[in-house]
Design a protein around this motif. Structure first.
Motif, PDB file in Angstrom:
ATOM      1  N   MET A   1       0.846  -1.185   0.000  1.00 23.00           N
ATOM      2  CA  MET A   1       0.000   0.000   0.000  1.00 23.00           C
ATOM      3  C   MET A   1       0.882   1.234   0.000  1.00 23.00           C
ATOM      4  SD  MET A   1      -3.223  -0.483   2.575  1.00 23.00           S
ATOM      5  CE  MET A   1      -2.186  -0.200   3.954  1.00 23.00           C
ATOM      6  N   GLY A  15       0.580  -2.483   5.947  1.00 22.53           N
ATOM      7  CA  GLY A  15      -0.717  -3.148   5.904  1.00 22.53           C
ATOM      8  C   GLY A  15      -0.838  -4.136   7.038  1.00 22.53           C
ATOM      9  N   PRO A  25      -8.013  -3.690   3.913  1.00 19.40           N
ATOM     10  CA  PRO A  25      -7.636  -2.360   3.432  1.00 19.40           C
ATOM     11  C   PRO A  25      -8.243  -2.060   2.059  1.00 19.40           C
ATOM     12  CG  PRO A  25      -5.682  -3.678   3.948  1.00 19.40           C
ATOM     13  CD  PRO A  25      -6.868  -4.579   4.024  1.00 19.40           C
ATOM     14  N   SER A  27      -8.036  -1.003  -1.561  1.00 21.86           N
ATOM     15  CA  SER A  27      -6.926  -1.119  -2.513  1.00 21.86           C
ATOM     16  C   SER A  27      -6.500   0.259  -3.026  1.00 21.86           C
ATOM     17  CB  SER A  27      -7.332  -2.003  -3.694  1.00 21.86           C
ATOM     18  OG  SER A  27      -8.265  -1.325  -4.516  1.00 21.86           O
ATOM     19  N   THR A  55      -6.268   0.407   8.501  1.00 19.22           N
ATOM     20  CA  THR A  55      -4.853   0.800   8.435  1.00 19.22           C
ATOM     21  C   THR A  55      -4.672   2.316   8.475  1.00 19.22           C
ATOM     22  OG1 THR A  55      -4.856   0.917   6.033  1.00 19.22           O
ATOM     23  CG2 THR A  55      -4.297  -1.219   7.024  1.00 19.22           C
ATOM     24  N   ASN A  86       1.646   4.174  10.929  1.00 17.57           N
ATOM     25  CA  ASN A  86       1.579   4.779   9.597  1.00 17.57           C
ATOM     26  C   ASN A  86       1.604   6.309   9.674  1.00 17.57           C
ATOM     27  OD1 ASN A  86       1.647   2.535   7.886  1.00 17.57           O
ATOM     28  ND2 ASN A  86      -0.550   2.185   8.082  1.00 17.57           N
TER      29      ASN A  86
END
Length: 186
Positions: A1, A15, A25, A27, A55, A86
């Motif tokens: 990702m 991810g 998640p 795409s 996520t 993240n």
């Protein structure tokens, strides 16, 4: 990702570990479609709410495209830690808050108004749809707010969610992206 647009374009996002979580998640391709539609609408990314954040990819994408702030709501502890990781990796931690609570519980503690709501709940979870409807009817939405709901293809999008009207709905494989906004006055 990866982040597909804005200031963090091209940056990699972590991810969920395979087979260790129920997190699904969105795409890169579907995120691209969502944000192409939002950009074409002139969506304001000032105050973002990412419900069922997983996520954090949707909310992080919105942060990358503006200079606003975001609230991420995710009940799963591992997924909430992933969102924190993240945000830190991209450098957006100071612009975001992660609420580790069920969406239904978090709504009373959130402080809007939000200009954009991103909701990617577990497909076919009626309780999740009720929480999204509650947000759409609440004062958490700013005037002119946009709500994006990702849902399963077998679930017909409602024509109205609270005070918001279905603007556009697009199917991508087993996912459908439905965008809601306030009807413009004549």
């Amino acid at each position: 990702m990866r982040v597909i647009g804005g200031s963090a374009r091209g940056r990699t996002l972590k991810g969920p570990p395979p087979r260790e979580t129920a997190t699904r998640p969105t795409s890169d391709m579907v995120r691209g479609v969502i944000f192409d539609m939002l950009d074409a609408m002139g969506t304001d990314y000032d105050r973002v709410l990412d419900l069922y954040a997983g996520t954090g990819a949707l909310g992080i994408e919105a942060l990358s495209r503006g200079d606003g702030t975001a609230d991420f709501v995710e009940a799963d502890a591992a997924a909430a830690r992933l969102i924190d990781a993240n945000l830190a990796a991209i450098g957006f931690a100071s612009r975001a808050r992660v609420h580790r609570r069920r969406a239904e519980q978090a709504l009373s503690s959130l402080s809007g108004p939000y200009t954009l709501v991103l909701a990617d709940p577990p497909y076919y979870d009626d309780g999740a749809l009720a929480a999204v409807e509650q947000v759409a009817a609440s004062p958490l939405l700013a005037e002119g707010a946009v709500l994006v709901l990702e849902h399963g293809r077998r679930q017909e999008p409602a024509e109205m969610l609270g005070k918001l009207t279905l603007y556009r709905s697009r199917r991508h494989g087993d996912s459908v992206v439905s965008i809601y906004r306030e009807e413009e006055s004549a």
